[in-house]
Write an enzyme that holds these catalytic residues in place. Structure first.
Site, short mmCIF file in Angstrom:
data_model
loop_
_atom_site.label_atom_id
_atom_site.label_comp_id
_atom_site.label_asym_id
_atom_site.label_seq_id
_atom_site.Cartn_x
_atom_site.Cartn_y
_atom_site.Cartn_z
N HIS A 123 123.03 -41.83 41.09
CA HIS A 123 121.90 -41.13 40.47
C HIS A 123 122.22 -39.68 40.06
O HIS A 123 121.94 -39.26 38.94
CB HIS A 123 120.71 -41.08 41.43
CG HIS A 123 120.33 -42.40 42.02
ND1 HIS A 123 120.47 -43.58 41.35
CD2 HIS A 123 119.83 -42.74 43.24
CE1 HIS A 123 120.05 -44.58 42.11
NE2 HIS A 123 119.67 -44.09 43.27
N ASP A 132 120.92 -48.57 37.39
CA ASP A 132 120.75 -47.34 38.16
C ASP A 132 119.34 -46.90 37.83
O ASP A 132 119.07 -46.44 36.72
CB ASP A 132 121.77 -46.28 37.73
CG ASP A 132 121.63 -45.02 38.56
OD1 ASP A 132 120.49 -44.55 38.74
OD2 ASP A 132 122.64 -44.50 39.04
N HIS A 133 118.44 -47.05 38.81
CA HIS A 133 117.02 -46.91 38.42
C HIS A 133 116.68 -45.49 37.96
O HIS A 133 115.68 -45.28 37.29
CB HIS A 133 116.09 -47.41 39.53
CG HIS A 133 115.91 -46.47 40.68
ND1 HIS A 133 116.82 -46.33 41.69
CD2 HIS A 133 114.91 -45.62 40.98
CE1 HIS A 133 116.39 -45.44 42.55
NE2 HIS A 133 115.22 -45.00 42.15
#
Ligand code: BG6
Length: 515
Positions: A267, A204-205
């Site tokens: 996010h 999950d960037h």
């Protein structure tokens, strides 16, 4: 305000965190000619090389259906890095990274392709004179994950090449992790049938973003905040992830996703988890993720029959963004004219635990809003008694702690201060910390940090299987509630605005922060 550098030697929470060695590695990117690889993954690898952060031997293989030669792949990778790297590439470093890069072409369900890939990887080991670690990076559309994982397993590519002396194998999986709880369970089961959970890195960037990690520094490296970090002092929390962009050319994906699946399930709930979790005993991967799962599991599950009380969805109509006229969502190429996919959503969530009971957490995200802004705003309760004369009291506002994730990354704390002069008048002022000015260095891209962590085998900033399932447990009832309502028109908002007026109905005694 300066947060001060975390001392990794003396802070017991993080001691040892940076110590895992980065062993020589082969990175194999599935979907290597795609958008994510070109924009993010290859430039991230380049920037790691530029800083000297990569191990002694690093090998790169691209896998994709396109029938291109090794040279053509290298040229394509070079162009992507030149276009998207955050720093202008140094030709020598770039040559070094790409000179031995290989391309393995074939369909993801073609067993021959995996046999060829196996040979390529054996060739890498031979040239390095040692068994390299292997990272299979799945940067393809999610429908290919099961077949790729299955074939890697069938060809034994999931196994360490030299169980006692190295050659560890890891798989990095891009979102979306499933479409709902049932598909996420199925996906976890399929991946875990082939790889051990310790080999799986679900990316999950947002967790790789500097300011997201700074949220942990803020909470756990300062004595100032923790005493007030609870229901006794905090009135409410707003988390915003606003984007000015539309869906671009991604209608094929976005029509089936919508804002709730695209941004909230991953996010935004990750931001909430880091903000609200109990202090982990250490930043070891499982200790941190245990705490995240615990707090996510404490979110009051939405009641599908009452989602209208805690959620708002909307679609952008035509409007103007940064002076440019843009079409509405329904006019975007590839979008069904009667689409009910939401491009905006706002939620009110509650956490039923000792720390947070009664504190509303408001989340909002949308495409084509007034500007790009990701921030967490924590608003404290008003002071219990105002001793000032009425003139002084007028400007007193509750304190706010604002973490700006992007752009202009930093932290700001609002305080009431006396306006200079002979009278007692008060107005809010901000104490600010900006990354750009305090550290005078550019933050690495999220993917740089995360790729390096995957090479180290440090899963702290990756999402564990039970976390994914807990996240879907929050989202599924909202989706069910929305799906049951096929009649109520989806509200619209003007592109370039702050979102639909309907979102205001969720708030109790407050307003959305200005965009
Ligand atoms: C992705 C979403 O995960 O995150 C995109 O699929 C979104 O729709 C993007 O635009 C936002 O990421 P960032 O880093 O630009 O905030």
């Amino acid at each position: 305000m300066a947060l001060g550098e975390l001392d990794t030697d003396t802070n017991p929470l993080i001691a040892g965190l940076e110590r895992l060695p980065v062993r020589s590695t082969a990175v194999i990117i599935f979907g290597a000619t795609g958008d994510l690889a070109g924009r993010k993954l290859l430039p991230a690898l380049y920037n790691l090389a530029h800083e000297g952060s990569l191990p002694e031997h690093i090998e790169l293989a691209g896998v994709s259906r396109g029938d291109i030669s090794d040279d053509a792949f290298r040229a394509q990778a070079r162009e992507a890095i030149e276009t998207f790297s955050r720093r202008p590439p140094n030709p020598e470093v770039l040559d070094g990274l790409l000179e031995n890069a290989r391309f393995v072409s074939g369909s993801f369900d073609d067993p021959d392709m995996y046999a060829r890939l196996g040979q390529t990887l054996a060739g890498f080991d031979e040239r390095a004179g040692q068994p390299l670690n292997r990272i299979f990076y799945l940067s393809t559309a999610p429908q290919f994950f099961p077949v790729i994982i299955g074939e890697l397993g069938r060809h034994g590519l999931n196994q360490p090449t030299h169980p006692s002396s190295g050659g560890d194998v890891r798989v990095v999986i891009e979102k979306p992790f499933g479409y709902d709880l049932a598909s996420a369970l199925a996906q976890n089961e399929a991946v875990q049938a082939v790889f051990a959970e310790s080999q799986i890195f679900r990316i999950d960037h947002y967790l790789g973003k500097e300011t997201v990690q700074n949220l942990m520094a803020l909470r756990f490296a300062n004595a100032l905040f923790e005493p007030v970090w609870n229901r006794n002092f905090i009135d409410h929390v707003q988390i915003t992830a606003a984007e000015d962009l539309g869906i671009g050319g991604r209608a094929g994906y976005y029509e089936g996703a919508g804002a709730l699946r695209d941004l909230v399930q991953n996010h935004m709930l990750q931001l909430l988890a880091l903000l609200a979790m109990e202090p982990p005993t250490s930043f070891e991967a499982n200790r941190l993720r245990d705490e995240k799962v615990k707090v996510l599991a404490s979110i009051v599950p939405p009641d599908p029959t009452r989602v209208h009380e805690m959620s708002v969805r909307a679609q952008y109509g035509p409007g103007t963004v940064a002076g440019v006229n843009v079409p509405g969502y329904l006019e975007e190429p590839g979008v069904a004219p009667d689409s009910r996919t939401e491009t905006y959503t706002a939620l009110k969530l509650e956490i039923s635990n000792w720390r947070w009971a009664g504190v509303p957490f408001y989340l909002r995200t949308g495409k084509r809003l007034a500007r790009k802004l990701t921030e967490i705003a924590v608003t404290l309760k008003p002071v219990p008694h105002l001793a000032f004369q009425s003139e002084g009291s007028l400007g007193v506002q509750p304190n706010q702690i604002i973490l700006t994730v992007q752009p202009d990354e930093g932290v700001s704390v609002s305080l009431g201060a006396k306006i200079p002069g002979t009278r007692m008048r008060i107005r809010p002022v901000n104490m600010e910390f900006h990354y750009g000015t305090s550290f005078l260095s550019e933050s690495p891209e999220a993917y740089e940090r995360l790729i390096l962590d995957a090479m180290r085998g440090d899963a702290t900033l990756f999402t564990r299987n039970d976390e994914i399932e807990t996240l879907w447990g929050i989202i599924d009832p909202i989706l069910a509630g929305w799906a049951a309502d096929t009649d109520t028109p989806i509200p619209t908002y003007i592109a370039g605005s702050a979102g639909p007026a309907a979102a205001d109905t969720l708030l109790r005694d407050t307003r959305w922060r200005r965009l």
